[in-house]
Design a protein around this motif. Structure first.
Motif, short mmCIF file in Angstrom:
data_model
loop_
_atom_site.label_atom_id
_atom_site.label_comp_id
_atom_site.label_asym_id
_atom_site.label_seq_id
_atom_site.Cartn_x
_atom_site.Cartn_y
_atom_site.Cartn_z
N UNK A 50 -9.47 -6.06 18.85
CA UNK A 50 -9.64 -7.48 18.57
C UNK A 50 -9.98 -7.69 17.10
N UNK A 51 -9.02 -8.22 16.35
CA UNK A 51 -9.20 -8.49 14.93
C UNK A 51 -7.96 -9.20 14.41
N UNK A 52 -8.05 -9.71 13.19
CA UNK A 52 -6.89 -10.35 12.57
C UNK A 52 -6.21 -9.36 11.64
N UNK A 53 -4.92 -9.56 11.43
CA UNK A 53 -4.17 -8.67 10.55
C UNK A 53 -4.68 -8.78 9.11
N UNK A 54 -5.00 -10.00 8.67
CA UNK A 54 -5.48 -10.17 7.30
C UNK A 54 -6.77 -9.41 7.05
N UNK A 55 -7.67 -9.43 8.03
CA UNK A 55 -8.95 -8.74 7.87
C UNK A 55 -8.76 -7.23 7.83
N UNK A 56 -7.93 -6.71 8.73
CA UNK A 56 -7.73 -5.26 8.80
C UNK A 56 -6.98 -4.75 7.58
N UNK A 57 -6.04 -5.53 7.08
CA UNK A 57 -5.27 -5.10 5.90
C UNK A 57 -6.20 -4.80 4.73
N UNK A 58 -7.26 -5.60 4.58
CA UNK A 58 -8.20 -5.41 3.48
C UNK A 58 -9.01 -4.13 3.62
N UNK A 59 -9.14 -3.65 4.86
CA UNK A 59 -9.95 -2.46 5.11
C UNK A 59 -9.14 -1.16 5.05
N UNK A 60 -7.82 -1.27 5.17
CA UNK A 60 -6.98 -0.08 5.18
C UNK A 60 -6.66 0.38 3.76
N UNK A 61 -6.51 1.67 3.59
CA UNK A 61 -6.17 2.23 2.29
C UNK A 61 -4.73 1.89 1.93
N UNK A 62 -4.53 1.30 0.75
CA UNK A 62 -3.16 0.98 0.30
C UNK A 62 -2.39 2.26 -0.03
N UNK A 63 -3.11 3.36 -0.15
CA UNK A 63 -2.45 4.64 -0.39
C UNK A 63 -1.74 5.12 0.87
N UNK A 64 -2.25 4.70 2.03
CA UNK A 64 -1.72 5.20 3.30
C UNK A 64 -0.95 4.16 4.11
N UNK A 65 -1.18 2.86 3.84
CA UNK A 65 -0.56 1.82 4.65
C UNK A 65 0.10 0.76 3.77
N UNK A 66 1.15 0.14 4.30
CA UNK A 66 1.84 -0.94 3.60
C UNK A 66 2.15 -2.05 4.60
N UNK A 67 1.84 -3.28 4.22
CA UNK A 67 2.16 -4.41 5.08
C UNK A 67 3.55 -4.90 4.75
N UNK A 68 4.42 -4.97 5.75
CA UNK A 68 5.82 -5.33 5.53
C UNK A 68 6.19 -6.65 6.21
#
Length: 256
Positions: free
Chosen positions: A187-205
């Motif tokens: 349970x969470x929003x995509x915008x909130x989780x995106x900020x917590x994930x490493x940009x080195x490992x994840x990309x929002x498409x």
């Protein structure tokens, strides 16, 4: 002097019940109630409570992440409806934990323990003691990057490492965490989780899709600012136009 406390729980009835049980403690003043981790961080910094009642899993940020984002930690009494191995660690690393539903006697004992610690000025370095727990649940405190998700499943807490996630897809008020062997709801929003994930490992498409860079096999431009992305599992996705810059940046990393 009254002891200031904050109640942090995403369930309204749980907050109301705890507030009611606290009425007999005239030396305690509830200065705020928070229903999510983001508000908790805000009001802990603003109100500087002596202690907090902290739920574990909440929208946006879980209890671990809340503590991980504070420079100065108050005394912590964890509250949760789920017993697990982690809870045994809480009892050592925090003032106490309360397993829902707890009664007046159990709450009183927990508060007495906290008050005793404060009165005797006992060396209670919560930050140091919680460090071992943070390491176990793999939260990177110094970077503020999420390294796992705590999932409630069959009355237990299951930790899903971000390294095992292939992609994250939003579904209503929840996120689907897809690994090679399972799908988990969080349970969470995509915008909130995106900020917590490493940009080195994840990309929002896409507005509803985040991909693990390790899971991507190929990426093709299909025109009109869209890309077709194929994962190593064979799954294919089409990117959103507004996320073209993210993909261009990812492709630039591959060529650098």
């Amino acid at each position: 002097m009254k002891l200031r406390c904050i109640i942090i729980d995403d369930e309204y009835l749980a907050r109301r019940r705890l507030q009611k049980l606290l009425e007999k403690h005239h030396n305690i003043l509830v200065v705020a109630e928070c229903r999510n981790g983001k508000d908790a961080i805000k009001y802990i910094k603003l109100k500087e409570p002596h202690f907090i009642f902290l739920d574990i899993q909440m929208p946006d940020l879980d209890g671990f992440s809340v503590l991980n984002r504070l420079d100065k930690l108050p005394y912590v009494i964890f509250t949760t409806a789920y017993d697990s191995f982690a809870l045994k660690a809480f009892e050592i690393n925090a003032v106490d934990y309360l397993l829902k539903p707890f009664d007046q006697e159990r709450l009183d004992a927990s508060i007495d323990r906290m008050v005793s610690l404060k009165k005797t000025n006992e060396a209670y370095d919560l930050g140091r003691k919680l460090s071992s727990l943070f390491k176990e649940v793999k939260h990177e405190g110094d970077k503020g990057q999420r390294t796992d998700f705590a999932i409630k499943k069959n009355g237990r807490l299951l930790h899903v490492d971000t390294e095992d996630i292939l992609f994250i897809k939003s579904e209503g008020n929840y996120l689907e965490l897809h690994t090679e062997s399972a799908k988990h709801l969080y349970r969470a929003t995509m915008n909130a989780i995106e900020k917590e994930l490493s940009t080195k490992d994840f990309v929002r498409v896409h507005r509803s899709l985040v991909l693990s860079k390790r899971s991507i096999q190929a990426c093709f431009y299909t025109g009109n600012s869209h890309y077709k992305i194929r994962l190593k599992t064979g799954l294919e996705f089409t990117s959103g136009r507004s996320f073209k810059a993210n993909i261009v940046s990812y492709l630039g990393e591959l060529n650098s």
